[in-house]
Design a protein around this motif. Sequence first.
Motif, mmCIF file in Angstrom:
data_model
loop_
_atom_site.group_PDB
_atom_site.id
_atom_site.type_symbol
_atom_site.label_atom_id
_atom_site.label_comp_id
_atom_site.label_asym_id
_atom_site.label_seq_id
_atom_site.Cartn_x
_atom_site.Cartn_y
_atom_site.Cartn_z
ATOM 1 N N ALA A 74 0.912 -1.513 -0.194
ATOM 2 C CA ALA A 74 -0.048 -0.077 0.192
ATOM 3 C C ALA A 74 1.273 1.406 0.009
ATOM 4 O O ALA A 74 1.835 1.088 0.057
ATOM 5 N N SER A 75 0.690 2.246 -0.586
ATOM 6 C CA SER A 75 1.180 3.575 -1.046
ATOM 7 C C SER A 75 0.030 4.675 0.153
ATOM 8 O O SER A 75 -1.095 4.571 0.390
ATOM 9 N N ASN A 76 0.510 5.296 1.053
ATOM 10 C CA ASN A 76 0.245 6.741 1.298
ATOM 11 C C ASN A 76 -0.194 7.372 0.761
ATOM 12 O O ASN A 76 -0.140 8.814 1.362
ATOM 13 N N THR A 77 0.117 8.125 -0.070
ATOM 14 C CA THR A 77 -0.023 8.658 -1.092
ATOM 15 C C THR A 77 -0.476 9.439 -0.675
ATOM 16 O O THR A 77 -1.858 9.363 -1.220
ATOM 17 N N SER A 78 -0.417 11.534 -0.750
ATOM 18 C CA SER A 78 -1.858 11.928 -0.334
ATOM 19 C C SER A 78 -2.201 12.247 -1.970
ATOM 20 O O SER A 78 -3.376 12.685 -2.351
ATOM 21 N N SER A 79 -1.111 12.129 -2.865
ATOM 22 C CA SER A 79 -1.726 13.051 -4.617
ATOM 23 C C SER A 79 -1.261 12.226 -5.552
ATOM 24 O O SER A 79 -2.086 12.649 -6.555
ATOM 25 N N LEU A 80 -0.435 11.318 -5.699
ATOM 26 C CA LEU A 80 -0.034 10.828 -7.350
ATOM 27 C C LEU A 80 -1.418 9.083 -7.283
ATOM 28 O O LEU A 80 -1.854 8.605 -6.829
ATOM 29 N N PRO A 81 -1.242 8.918 -8.850
ATOM 30 C CA PRO A 81 -2.095 8.299 -8.899
ATOM 31 C C PRO A 81 -1.980 6.626 -8.844
ATOM 32 O O PRO A 81 -0.350 6.241 -9.444
ATOM 33 N N LEU A 82 -2.583 5.958 -8.362
ATOM 34 C CA LEU A 82 -2.248 4.698 -8.260
ATOM 35 C C LEU A 82 -1.629 3.847 -9.114
ATOM 36 O O LEU A 82 -0.268 3.201 -9.219
ATOM 37 N N ASP A 83 -2.143 4.210 -10.088
ATOM 38 C CA ASP A 83 -2.156 3.862 -11.302
ATOM 39 C C ASP A 83 -0.534 3.817 -11.895
ATOM 40 O O ASP A 83 0.478 3.262 -12.337
ATOM 41 N N ALA A 84 -0.157 5.040 -12.021
ATOM 42 C CA ALA A 84 1.611 5.603 -12.240
ATOM 43 C C ALA A 84 2.294 4.935 -11.108
ATOM 44 O O ALA A 84 3.012 4.642 -11.514
ATOM 45 N N ILE A 85 1.667 4.606 -10.020
ATOM 46 C CA ILE A 85 3.195 4.680 -8.844
ATOM 47 C C ILE A 85 2.916 2.750 -8.951
ATOM 48 O O ILE A 85 4.110 2.329 -8.986
ATOM 49 N N THR A 86 2.369 2.666 -9.681
ATOM 50 C CA THR A 86 2.590 0.674 -9.237
ATOM 51 C C THR A 86 2.512 0.310 -10.875
ATOM 52 O O THR A 86 2.280 -0.926 -11.782
ATOM 53 N N ALA A 87 3.249 1.169 -12.434
ATOM 54 C CA ALA A 87 3.106 1.596 -13.413
ATOM 55 C C ALA A 87 4.027 0.211 -14.134
ATOM 56 O O ALA A 87 3.777 -0.055 -14.777
ATOM 57 N N ARG A 88 5.535 -0.401 -13.271
ATOM 58 C CA ARG A 88 7.020 -0.865 -13.133
ATOM 59 C C ARG A 88 5.945 -2.706 -12.686
ATOM 60 O O ARG A 88 6.822 -3.060 -12.868
ATOM 61 N N LEU A 89 5.017 -2.282 -12.127
ATOM 62 C CA LEU A 89 4.323 -4.274 -11.757
ATOM 63 C C LEU A 89 3.514 -5.079 -12.731
ATOM 64 O O LEU A 89 3.124 -4.012 -13.206
ATOM 65 N N GLY A 90 3.890 -6.339 -12.469
ATOM 66 C CA GLY A 90 2.720 -7.955 -13.025
ATOM 67 C C GLY A 90 1.922 -7.066 -12.724
ATOM 68 O O GLY A 90 1.240 -6.340 -11.811
ATOM 69 N N PRO A 91 0.838 -7.706 -13.713
ATOM 70 C CA PRO A 91 -0.634 -7.981 -12.770
ATOM 71 C C PRO A 91 -1.271 -8.135 -12.185
ATOM 72 O O PRO A 91 -1.830 -8.111 -11.722
ATOM 73 N N GLU A 92 -0.407 -9.550 -11.538
ATOM 74 C CA GLU A 92 -1.119 -10.240 -10.105
ATOM 75 C C GLU A 92 -0.249 -9.401 -9.158
ATOM 76 O O GLU A 92 -1.074 -9.136 -8.541
ATOM 77 N N ARG A 93 1.055 -8.498 -9.162
ATOM 78 C CA ARG A 93 0.557 -7.753 -7.937
ATOM 79 C C ARG A 93 -0.325 -6.664 -8.071
ATOM 80 O O ARG A 93 -0.471 -6.076 -7.045
ATOM 81 N N ARG A 94 -0.541 -6.338 -9.155
ATOM 82 C CA ARG A 94 -1.259 -5.374 -9.622
ATOM 83 C C ARG A 94 -2.732 -4.899 -8.513
ATOM 84 O O ARG A 94 -3.558 -4.426 -7.827
ATOM 85 N N ARG A 95 -2.863 -6.389 -8.436
ATOM 86 C CA ARG A 95 -3.817 -6.358 -7.468
ATOM 87 C C ARG A 95 -4.044 -6.863 -6.359
ATOM 88 O O ARG A 95 -5.405 -6.797 -5.360
#
Length: 314
Positions: free
Chosen positions: A115-136
């Motif tokens: 999990a990210s405690n981001t205040s303003s960054l899109p989750l999609d962008a933060i997880t851009a380098r991850l594969g589909p399983e981890r993104r789940r």
Amino acid sequence: MIRTIGVVGAGTMGHGIAAAFTLGGFDVRLQDPSAAVLAAAKPLIREELDLLVEEAYVDAAAAAAALDRIVPVADLSEAVAPCDFVVEAAPEQLELKQSLFAELDAICRPDAVLASNTSSLPLDAITARLGPERRRRTMVTHWYNPAHLMPIVELSFFGNMPEAVYAEIEALHRAVGKQTVKVLKDVPGLVANRIQQGVAREVFSIIEQGIAAPEDVDRALKFGPAFRYATTGQLEVADFGGLDIWCVVGDNLLAVMDDSRRANAMLRAKVREGKLGLKSGEGFFTYPPDQVAAIRRQFMRKLVHQLKASAFYA
Ligand SMILES: NC(=O)c1ccc[n+]([C@@H]2O[C@H](COP(=O)([O-])OP(=O)(O)OC[C@H]3O[C@@H](n4cnc5c(N)ncnc54)[C@H](O)[C@@H]3O)[C@@H](O)[C@H]2O)c1
């Protein structure tokens, strides 16, 4: 089943998140690349737990046990490899969070949730380098400062994650006494910060126009709308007052209220003058340096009282 939690970043938010999880009985592994921050984290948490003991919110033995459950670890792999759930509270920089999530993905077990405690960054962008399983198994868990006292945590449910994984993380936060908010769309500010900015925009504008003095404006908020909001949400307040009344008053007031799309100009001018608030000694009010620590402690003490009261209305 979640037993061990990794908190990556031990600054303002990370140390408070660690305190909240350990108070709830979980083992916490706290990591930060800064040796100074990591060394300061446990003494700071001890000080904050002492206040909870002083206010009879937590008993002394529970606070001592909670402190013992936090293990500061400098090395990221060593810190997070055994964790079932990892929350990142590192600086709000996209590139940094992207690399950190790629590292976490490589180190953590496939079934761990990140999990990210981001205040303003899109989750999609933060997880851009991850594969589909981890993104789940990745999400935003957005805490409020001070994290061990503010009862809200906003949780993302943006369509990337199965309901069962969400339910497990929701139960985890509820188990440590948090009120969770399920956020369905990845919009900047999620829910609570958007509400707060709406209020702040009008408050700054009222000051800018000289409609009332700062003490009075804050008093109007604390003992007016916010007094009721702590127990009764805006939508309930609207229902209780009558939606027809809210329509009429909305038409009358919204036409003359601040509708600017940028931070307030007077606020910006204060920042230019170095008037940053408590941390610089002056903002809307002045703060003598010898009183700053006591003011911070009093702020926390009031939140503990609110927490006690919220057991009745939550
Ligand atoms: N401060 C708030 O009120 C608040 C509220 C909600 C969310 N957030 C978010 O929480 C996150 C952390 O904010 P903060 O206010 O605690 O910041 P902070 O600067 O107090 O703490 C960040 C910590 O991360 C550490 N760090 C730097 N690089 C790192 C890395 N690569 N890996 C791990 N740790 C690293 C720093 O040494 C520092 O101790 C940000 O995303 C912020 O937007 C902050």
